[in-house]
Design a protein around this motif. Structure first.
Motif, short mmCIF file in Angstrom:
data_model
loop_
_atom_site.label_atom_id
_atom_site.label_comp_id
_atom_site.label_asym_id
_atom_site.label_seq_id
_atom_site.Cartn_x
_atom_site.Cartn_y
_atom_site.Cartn_z
N ALA A 17 -59.10 -22.54 76.95
CA ALA A 17 -59.46 -22.27 78.34
C ALA A 17 -58.98 -23.42 79.21
CB ALA A 17 -60.97 -22.09 78.45
N ALA A 18 -58.94 -23.20 80.50
CA ALA A 18 -58.41 -24.21 81.42
C ALA A 18 -59.18 -25.51 81.39
CB ALA A 18 -58.38 -23.64 82.84
N GLU A 19 -60.47 -25.46 81.26
CA GLU A 19 -61.29 -26.68 81.28
C GLU A 19 -62.06 -26.83 79.97
OE1 GLU A 19 -61.61 -29.09 83.64
OE2 GLU A 19 -59.93 -28.10 84.63
N PRO A 20 -62.03 -28.05 79.40
CA PRO A 20 -62.80 -28.27 78.17
C PRO A 20 -64.30 -28.33 78.45
CG PRO A 20 -61.85 -30.32 78.89
CD PRO A 20 -61.32 -29.24 79.80
N GLU A 21 -65.05 -27.97 77.47
CA GLU A 21 -66.50 -28.12 77.54
C GLU A 21 -66.79 -29.51 76.98
OE1 GLU A 21 -70.00 -25.22 76.34
OE2 GLU A 21 -68.87 -25.87 74.59
N ILE A 22 -67.30 -30.39 77.81
CA ILE A 22 -67.54 -31.75 77.35
C ILE A 22 -68.74 -31.78 76.42
CG2 ILE A 22 -68.05 -34.13 78.02
CD1 ILE A 22 -65.17 -33.19 78.60
N VAL A 23 -69.83 -31.17 76.78
CA VAL A 23 -70.95 -31.11 75.84
C VAL A 23 -71.92 -30.01 76.27
CG1 VAL A 23 -72.49 -32.80 76.94
CG2 VAL A 23 -72.59 -32.47 74.48
N ARG A 24 -72.44 -29.35 75.29
CA ARG A 24 -73.53 -28.39 75.50
C ARG A 24 -74.56 -28.71 74.44
NH1 ARG A 24 -72.59 -22.46 73.89
NH2 ARG A 24 -72.83 -23.53 71.94
N ASP A 25 -75.74 -29.08 74.87
CA ASP A 25 -76.83 -29.41 73.96
C ASP A 25 -77.58 -28.15 73.59
OD1 ASP A 25 -78.33 -32.64 74.71
OD2 ASP A 25 -77.03 -32.02 73.11
N GLY A 26 -78.05 -28.12 72.35
CA GLY A 26 -78.83 -26.99 71.92
C GLY A 26 -79.97 -27.41 71.01
N ARG A 27 -80.91 -26.52 70.87
CA ARG A 27 -82.09 -26.76 70.04
C ARG A 27 -82.29 -25.53 69.16
NH1 ARG A 27 -88.33 -26.69 71.58
NH2 ARG A 27 -89.05 -27.67 69.67
N LEU A 28 -82.47 -25.76 67.87
CA LEU A 28 -82.67 -24.68 66.92
C LEU A 28 -84.01 -24.86 66.23
CD1 LEU A 28 -81.46 -22.24 65.36
CD2 LEU A 28 -80.54 -23.91 63.75
N ASP A 29 -84.87 -23.86 66.32
CA ASP A 29 -86.16 -23.90 65.63
C ASP A 29 -85.90 -23.56 64.17
OD1 ASP A 29 -88.69 -23.57 64.60
OD2 ASP A 29 -89.36 -22.15 66.12
N VAL A 30 -86.17 -24.50 63.28
CA VAL A 30 -85.91 -24.29 61.85
C VAL A 30 -87.17 -23.92 61.08
CG1 VAL A 30 -83.82 -25.67 61.79
CG2 VAL A 30 -86.01 -26.76 61.34
N GLY A 31 -88.26 -23.69 61.79
CA GLY A 31 -89.50 -23.24 61.16
C GLY A 31 -90.47 -24.37 60.88
N HIS A 32 -91.73 -24.00 60.71
CA HIS A 32 -92.80 -24.95 60.38
C HIS A 32 -92.91 -26.06 61.42
CE1 HIS A 32 -93.23 -22.94 56.56
NE2 HIS A 32 -91.94 -23.08 56.38
N GLY A 33 -92.60 -25.74 62.69
CA GLY A 33 -92.72 -26.71 63.76
C GLY A 33 -91.60 -27.73 63.82
N ARG A 34 -90.57 -27.56 63.03
CA ARG A 34 -89.45 -28.50 63.01
C ARG A 34 -88.28 -27.95 63.83
NH1 ARG A 34 -88.91 -28.36 57.04
NH2 ARG A 34 -86.78 -28.88 57.53
N VAL A 35 -87.50 -28.86 64.40
CA VAL A 35 -86.33 -28.47 65.19
C VAL A 35 -85.12 -29.27 64.76
CG1 VAL A 35 -87.66 -27.79 67.23
CG2 VAL A 35 -86.78 -30.12 67.05
N ALA A 36 -83.95 -28.69 64.98
CA ALA A 36 -82.68 -29.39 64.78
C ALA A 36 -81.97 -29.36 66.13
CB ALA A 36 -81.83 -28.71 63.71
#
Length: 113
Positions: A13-32
């Protein structure tokens, strides 16, 4: 001028994506926590396994994101457990870790004497 650049699904694409933060619920109240940079579209991914002490924000480096974009890659980096926003690993209720043994102690005794 006068030269046309090819277009299509394989081109970044014409412009790069510099950063996109994400959060993944991995269960038992833990996140990645993870970050994505490079080309914002496409199906060519590079997963970065970061050394200890380095967080997902490493892929936010502009030079890295631009290089990935030029190659048509999307970079994915996930924080290791306990680093950045990723949860600490869960320890079993019994912290003795059944079956774990200490390594044998070294001895200065030589049986060959």
């Amino acid at each position: 001028r006068g030269q046309s650049k090819p277009s299509g699904a394989g081109m970044p694409a014409a412009e790069p994506e510099i950063v996109r933060d994400g959060r993944l619920d991995v269960g038992h109240g833990r996140v990645a926590r993870y970050a994505v940079s490079g080309t914002p579209t496409g199906d060519r991914w590079a997963v970065l396994f970061l050394p200890l002490g380095v967080s997902r924000s490493f892929v936010a480096r502009r030079d890295l994101a631009l290089a990935a974009h030029a190659l048509g890659l999307r970079l994915l980096a996930v924080d290791r457990p306990g680093i950045g926003g990723t949860s600490e690993p869960r320890r079993p209720a019994d912290s003795s870790y059944a079956g774990a043994r200490a390594p044998p102690e070294a001895s200065d005794d030589d049986d060959d004497d």
